[in-house]
Each structure stands twice: as structure tokens, then as C-alpha cells.
Design a protein around this motif. Structure first.
Motif, PDB file in Angstrom:
ATOM      1  N   LEU A 100     -50.186-101.068  93.967  1.00 23.01           N
ATOM      2  CA  LEU A 100     -49.829-101.228  92.517  1.00 23.01           C
ATOM      3  C   LEU A 100     -50.708-102.061  91.945  1.00 23.01           C
ATOM      4  O   LEU A 100     -51.158-101.555  90.858  1.00 23.01           O
ATOM      5  N   GLN A 101     -51.264-102.930  92.555  1.00 21.94           N
ATOM      6  CA  GLN A 101     -52.187-103.713  91.731  1.00 21.94           C
ATOM      7  C   GLN A 101     -53.480-103.077  91.513  1.00 21.94           C
ATOM      8  O   GLN A 101     -54.123-103.402  90.520  1.00 21.94           O
ATOM      9  N   ALA A 102     -53.860-102.320  92.661  1.00 24.41           N
ATOM     10  CA  ALA A 102     -55.220-101.473  92.531  1.00 24.41           C
ATOM     11  C   ALA A 102     -55.120-100.489  91.419  1.00 24.41           C
ATOM     12  O   ALA A 102     -55.910-100.354  90.529  1.00 24.41           O
ATOM     13  N   LEU A 103     -53.857 -99.878  91.175  1.00 33.26           N
ATOM     14  CA  LEU A 103     -53.680 -98.819  90.055  1.00 33.26           C
ATOM     15  C   LEU A 103     -53.604 -99.572  88.724  1.00 33.26           C
ATOM     16  O   LEU A 103     -54.316 -99.255  87.967  1.00 33.26           O
ATOM     17  N   LEU A 104     -52.866-100.761  88.705  1.00 35.45           N
ATOM     18  CA  LEU A 104     -52.846-101.252  87.313  1.00 35.45           C
ATOM     19  C   LEU A 104     -54.001-102.126  86.944  1.00 35.45           C
ATOM     20  O   LEU A 104     -54.535-102.327  85.840  1.00 35.45           O
ATOM     21  N   HIS A 105     -54.995-102.331  88.016  1.00 34.46           N
ATOM     22  CA  HIS A 105     -56.414-103.054  87.667  1.00 34.46           C
ATOM     23  C   HIS A 105     -57.233-102.129  86.776  1.00 34.46           C
ATOM     24  O   HIS A 105     -57.787-102.671  85.847  1.00 34.46           O
ATOM     25  N   ALA A 106     -56.927-100.788  87.021  1.00 31.35           N
ATOM     26  CA  ALA A 106     -57.683 -99.836  86.079  1.00 31.35           C
ATOM     27  C   ALA A 106     -57.273 -99.893  84.635  1.00 31.35           C
ATOM     28  O   ALA A 106     -58.223 -99.297  83.854  1.00 31.35           O
ATOM     29  N   PHE A 107     -55.998-100.287  84.561  1.00 30.48           N
ATOM     30  CA  PHE A 107     -55.561-100.325  82.853  1.00 30.48           C
ATOM     31  C   PHE A 107     -55.601-101.742  82.397  1.00 30.48           C
ATOM     32  O   PHE A 107     -54.960-101.925  81.468  1.00 30.48           O
ATOM     33  N   LYS A 108     -56.134-102.859  83.224  1.00 30.51           N
ATOM     34  CA  LYS A 108     -55.837-104.328  82.692  1.00 30.51           C
ATOM     35  C   LYS A 108     -56.607-104.366  81.230  1.00 30.51           C
ATOM     36  O   LYS A 108     -56.244-105.467  80.630  1.00 30.51           O
ATOM     37  N   ASN A 109     -57.485-103.639  80.858  1.00 32.55           N
ATOM     38  CA  ASN A 109     -57.937-103.730  79.274  1.00 32.55           C
ATOM     39  C   ASN A 109     -57.073-103.394  78.327  1.00 32.55           C
ATOM     40  O   ASN A 109     -57.303-103.890  77.096  1.00 32.55           O
ATOM     41  N   ARG A 110     -55.867-102.779  78.659  1.00 31.94           N
ATOM     42  CA  ARG A 110     -54.878-102.465  77.710  1.00 31.94           C
ATOM     43  C   ARG A 110     -53.552-102.816  77.795  1.00 31.94           C
ATOM     44  O   ARG A 110     -52.825-103.283  77.060  1.00 31.94           O
ATOM     45  N   ILE A 111     -53.152-102.840  79.165  1.00 29.43           N
ATOM     46  CA  ILE A 111     -51.786-103.335  79.613  1.00 29.43           C
ATOM     47  C   ILE A 111     -51.909-105.019  79.547  1.00 29.43           C
ATOM     48  O   ILE A 111     -52.772-105.538  80.341  1.00 29.43           O
ATOM     49  N   HIS A 112     -51.014-105.267  78.771  1.00 26.12           N
ATOM     50  CA  HIS A 112     -50.820-106.911  78.727  1.00 26.12           C
ATOM     51  C   HIS A 112     -49.743-107.469  79.393  1.00 26.12           C
ATOM     52  O   HIS A 112     -49.416-108.588  79.505  1.00 26.12           O
ATOM     53  N   LEU A 113     -48.760-106.535  79.611  1.00 29.60           N
ATOM     54  CA  LEU A 113     -47.202-107.230  80.209  1.00 29.60           C
ATOM     55  C   LEU A 113     -46.501-106.100  80.871  1.00 29.60           C
ATOM     56  O   LEU A 113     -46.678-104.844  80.791  1.00 29.60           O
ATOM     57  N   VAL A 114     -46.348-106.472  82.323  1.00 28.16           N
ATOM     58  CA  VAL A 114     -45.776-105.579  83.054  1.00 28.16           C
ATOM     59  C   VAL A 114     -44.300-106.198  83.470  1.00 28.16           C
ATOM     60  O   VAL A 114     -44.043-107.458  83.834  1.00 28.16           O
ATOM     61  N   VAL A 115     -43.327-105.375  83.370  1.00 30.77           N
ATOM     62  CA  VAL A 115     -41.764-106.040  83.725  1.00 30.77           C
ATOM     63  C   VAL A 115     -41.266-105.054  84.936  1.00 30.77           C
ATOM     64  O   VAL A 115     -41.236-103.876  84.855  1.00 30.77           O
ATOM     65  N   LEU A 116     -41.340-105.621  86.036  1.00 28.35           N
ATOM     66  CA  LEU A 116     -40.750-105.058  87.291  1.00 28.35           C
ATOM     67  C   LEU A 116     -39.064-105.617  87.393  1.00 28.35           C
ATOM     68  O   LEU A 116     -38.798-106.323  88.186  1.00 28.35           O
ATOM     69  N   ASN A 117     -38.393-104.521  86.688  1.00 30.84           N
ATOM     70  CA  ASN A 117     -36.912-104.897  86.759  1.00 30.84           C
ATOM     71  C   ASN A 117     -36.285-104.209  88.056  1.00 30.84           C
ATOM     72  O   ASN A 117     -35.593-103.473  87.838  1.00 30.84           O
ATOM     73  N   ALA A 118     -36.831-104.923  89.056  1.00 29.64           N
ATOM     74  CA  ALA A 118     -36.108-104.158  90.376  1.00 29.64           C
ATOM     75  C   ALA A 118     -36.083-105.384  91.413  1.00 29.64           C
ATOM     76  O   ALA A 118     -36.666-106.322  91.191  1.00 29.64           O
ATOM     77  N   CYS A 119     -35.210-105.253  92.212  1.00 27.21           N
ATOM     78  CA  CYS A 119     -35.158-106.569  93.342  1.00 27.21           C
ATOM     79  C   CYS A 119     -36.282-106.742  94.118  1.00 27.21           C
ATOM     80  O   CYS A 119     -37.049-105.920  94.471  1.00 27.21           O
ATOM     81  N   HIS A 120     -36.576-107.989  94.454  1.00 29.61           N
ATOM     82  CA  HIS A 120     -37.660-108.421  95.361  1.00 29.61           C
ATOM     83  C   HIS A 120     -38.828-108.029  94.820  1.00 29.61           C
ATOM     84  O   HIS A 120     -39.651-107.683  95.604  1.00 29.61           O
ATOM     85  N   THR A 121     -39.095-108.204  93.634  1.00 32.41           N
ATOM     86  CA  THR A 121     -40.644-107.939  93.084  1.00 32.41           C
ATOM     87  C   THR A 121     -41.357-109.094  92.670  1.00 32.41           C
ATOM     88  O   THR A 121     -42.333-108.845  92.166  1.00 32.41           O
ATOM     89  N   HIS A 122     -40.879-110.276  92.949  1.00 35.14           N
ATOM     90  CA  HIS A 122     -41.872-111.353  92.668  1.00 35.14           C
ATOM     91  C   HIS A 122     -43.009-111.386  93.225  1.00 35.14           C
ATOM     92  O   HIS A 122     -44.138-111.763  92.579  1.00 35.14           O
ATOM     93  N   ASN A 123     -43.067-110.810  94.511  1.00 37.41           N
ATOM     94  CA  ASN A 123     -44.523-111.000  95.254  1.00 37.41           C
ATOM     95  C   ASN A 123     -45.388-110.076  94.752  1.00 37.41           C
ATOM     96  O   ASN A 123     -46.597-110.323  94.540  1.00 37.41           O
TER      97      ASN A 123
END
Length: 433
Positions: free
Chosen positions: A164-187
Motif C-alpha cells: 500500500l505504501q508503494a502504491l500511494l508513493h506514486a501519488f504523493k504529489n497530490r494525495i495529502h491525507l489518507v484515512v484508514l478507517n479499519a481495525c489494526h491499521t496504525h502500522n
């Protein structure tokens, strides 16, 4: 018991004699929705009135939105709840987000898109299609650090935090906020925050009630122009208001050098293809660096420039500085040329620097104008502690140095401070090269 109200249709002969109040938008809506029926449930009647007034709540105009953020903040809501897992109330979640945004002051500053039953293949497709600034995921997470999606056969398809990090890395120029509203997602959130400005994850199992309460407070605050940090705090408060003992579960992570207190609608809407906020440009000449500083900070400016000596000899950079612009040693025309040629502008921030009207008008404003056009990188360097310098309208949320957030004046060894600063500036130079 149901109470009924008699509401006879208006005779056509009286339509032209309606009082002025019936020509108001909300009055017309009530009449148009209710006068067709002779009898109506009082609950429906009051609900209709409430909705009409809600729809007409004051909000920012399009011109106000443009001044605030330019383009709308694009929110992409992604829901995934594989058949083999417990049902998540994603429908209530997206409804809550839309309702809180729609009744907020800056509702015109947002655009919301949603996709359901997201597959592992569809994830990247939606990111490319919608080009969001905020990505909100609603679904399931595992204790081993994975998010659960579906594949084409509707089987569970776990996606690891690394993926997921590798995928979102490609969009870091535009995405400034990600909300993972699911259990056990802090890591996962912590990992993603290496590239994305602000990321919210959950440190444990969280109930649907707590999730929706958090979403209620968070997006309501964003819609009224609060920072991400303030909105996050409001989300936690809303969980407490509902007497749900899970307000400790949502966690906010930020990219190094980012202060969530400074990330507001304006920053969320920006497209910043590089870490310093500009489109990538390949330059095959020496990089021109302009140093803007107050006379009181000349000593550190000299120290900093010495660190560039090797790069200058190798013709990798050219350093420009106005010396003492207040004394008029550099003409306005030459100063303008320096700024127009600059690929990078370093601002040595101090109380004297921020107090100088001359520097503000003749150096800061032109530098930020060129930055908005994608022509130069602007990097503040905190030389001395300066009260709320970042709240000046020109600065917004900028990547500042030193990264340790300790002003140069607090360093025992100023050469070490200059060395640490140059290491980070070198990264921008390499991007341009």
C-alpha cells in the motif's frame, strides 16, 4: 400516534397573490413539496422544513472557495467488505461524510467520489481516475498489518502495508491525507506517512459506532476550515461525546517535517509533485540559489554559503545574495534578475527577517509568485525562533529546515547546523538535476 395536518392545495387564483415570504427559495421548496397532498404526517412536514433550511445554510461562494483553495479538495471514498468478513457500515460512513460536508461553511470547496466493493486491481485504477487529495478507506484490517480487498472471484485479497505504501508513493504529489478507517491499521498508517503528509489509522479493533462518530467530528471540522490536527482532535472528542470508550484508538501520523496544525484546505488542495512543492524540471546548468536574509543574520548566511564551496567549484550551483538590500547595495533591477533566475530560494527566517517590509515586498512576494507558477522552490530555514512565522499568508505549509525543528540559534555548532541544512537542500538540487 400520528398527527395529521390539513394542507389544502393553493387555488390557482391565489398563486399570484402569495405573500412575499412564499417567493423565498426555502418557502418555494416547502410549497412545491407539500401542497400537492391534502394531508401529511407532521413528522414529514417538520423534516421537510428542516431539510429546506439546512440546504440554504450560508456557505462560501465560488470566489471565496477559489481564494481559499483554488480547485476543490477531491475526496475519494473507497469501501471494501469481502463476503467472508463481517459487514461494515460503509453506507452510513459515506452518508455521514457527505452530510457533514454539505452543511459546512466550505462545502463548495469539496468534491466527493465513492466506489464500492473495491478490488485489488481497482484500487490503482480509481486513484488514477479521480486524482484525489484525500483517500478514505472503509473496510477491514488484520492484526498482521494488511487491508482486506476482493479479487475478481470475490475472494479475500490481503494487501500488505509495504504494498500500500508503494502504491500511494506514486501519488504523493497530490494525495495529502489518507484515512484508514479499519481495525489494526496504525502500522500501515505509520509506513504510509513516510510519503503522505497526514495519515490516520486505528491502533486496535474499533466499532462501527466509534468509526462513524470519529468521521462525524473529523469531516465536520474540515468542512469549517479547521486544520487536520484540529479536525482529528474533534473526531476524538465526538467519540467521547457518544460515551464510546475508544477515543484512544484513532492515531494521526505525519510525514517528517509536516505539522498537521498547518495543513488546512489550502494545503490539501495543492498538487506538489516534489517535496518542495513544484513540478519536476530537469536542469542541465548550474542550479541558481538565492539566499534571502536580514542584515542581522549575515554571519550565519556566510557560514551557510561556505558549505556550498565544493558544489560551487564543481559548477553545480551558483549562489546569489542581495547582501544588504536595505542599504541599497543591490539595485532593484539586479535583485529582480537574481529572483527570476533562481531555481531555489532559501529564506533565513528570524524576527528581523519577518519584520523587514523591504524584504517582504521585494524578495518574499516575488519568490512566492514564482513558486505558484512552478518556477522556483522556496525553502524556509529557521535561523532564530520567530513567533508563528508560518501563519503568514505567504508561507502556508512549507517544508522547513532544519528538519529537527530546532532553530539554528539553538545549535551549539553553527557549522553542523549549516551542514545538516545543506544535506537536505542537496536533495532538492538532485531532483532538479
Amino acid at each position: 400516534m400520528t398527527i395529521l395536518v390539513s394542507l389544502k392545495p393553493l387555488p390557482s387564483s391565489l398563486k399570484s397573490q402569495q405573500p412575499d415570504s412564499l417567493h423565498r427559495p426555502w418557502s418555494r421548496r416547502i410549497i412545491s413539496q407539500l401542497h400537492k397532498d391534502q394531508y401529511i404526517d407532521i413528522y414529514k412536514f417538520l423534516t421537510c422544513i428542516f431539510r429546506c433550511f439546512t440546504i440554504t445554510m450560508p456557505s462560501c461562494t465560488k470566489s471565496e472557495r477559489k481564494n481559499l483553495v483554488g480547485n476543490p479538495v477531491q475526496i475519494l471514498f473507497l469501501a471494501a467488505s469481502p463476503k467472508q468478513t463481517m459487514k461494515v457500515e460503509s453506507d452510513r460512513e459515506i452518508r455521514t461524510i457527505k452530510e457533514r460536508i454539505n452543511v459546512s461553511k466550505y462545502r463548495n470547496a469539496f468534491s466527493i467520489k465513492n466506489e464500492w466493493a473495491v478490488t485489488d486491481d481497482g484500487l490503482s485504477q480509481y486513484l488514477y481516475t479521480y486524482q484525489p487529495n484525500i483517500v478514505h478507506f472503509s473496510g477491514h484490517g488484520t492484526q498482521t498489518g494488511e487491508l482486506l480487498f476482493e479479487d475478481e472471484q470475490r475472494k479475500i485479497r490481503p494487501i500488505t502495508g509495504d504494498s500500500l505504501q508503494a502504491l500511494l508513493h506514486a501519488f504523493k504529489n497530490r494525495i495529502h491525507l489518507v484515512v484508514l478507517n479499519a481495525c489494526h491499521t496504525h502500522n500501515q498508517a505509520r509506513m504510509i506517512a513516510k510519503d503522505i503528509d497526514c495519515v490516520i489509522g486505528m491502533s486496535d479493533i474499533i466499532s462501527d459506532q466509534a468509526s462513524i462518530a470519529f468521521v462525524f467530528g473529523f469531516y465536520q471540522a474540515l468542512g469549517f476550515g479547521e486544520s487536520v490536527q484540529s479536525a482529528f482532535d474533534q473526531g476524538l472528542t465526538q467519540i467521547q461525546i457518544k460515551n464510546i470508550p475508544q477515543h484512544h484508538i484513532p492515531q494521526l501520523f505525519t510525514r517528517p517535517g509536516v505539522d498537521a496544525n498547518r495543513v488546512t484546505l489550502k494545503e490539501l488542495a495543492q498538487v506538489q509533485p516534489t517535496q518542495s512543492g513544484l513540478s519536476s524540471r530537469v536542469i542541465d546548468r548550474p542550479i541558481s540559489i538565492f539566499i534571502s536574509y536580514a542584515p542581522e543574520d549575515k554571519r550565519f548566511c556566510d557560514t551557510l554559503e561556505k558549505q556550498f564551496s565544493v558544489l560551487k567549484r564543481r559548477h553545480e550551483v551558483v549562489i546569489r545574495r542581495a547582501e544588504n538590500t536595505l542599504a541599497g547595495s543591490v539595485s532593484a533591477a539586479v535583485l529582480a534578475d537574481y529572483l527570476n533566475e533562481a531555481d531555489i530560494v532559501l529564506l533565513l527566517v528570524s524576527p528581523a527577517f519577518m519584520a523587514s517590509d523591504s524584504i517582504y515586498e521585494h524578495e518574499l512576494k516575488p519568490a512566492f509568485q514564482r513558486r505558484e507558477q512552478g518556477l522556483t522552490h522556496v525553502i524556509p530555514i529557521i535561523v532564530k525562533e520567530t513567533y508563528e512565522w508560518w501563519k503568514d499568508e505567504l508561507f502556508g505549509e512549507l517544508w522547513s529546515l532544519p528538519q529537527e525543528k530546532q532553530p539554528v540559534a539553538a545549535w551549539d555548532d553553527k557549522d553542523s547546523a549549516a551542514y545538516a541544512i545543506l544535506k537536505d537542500v542537496r536533495r532538492v538540487i538532485d531532483e532538479l538535476k
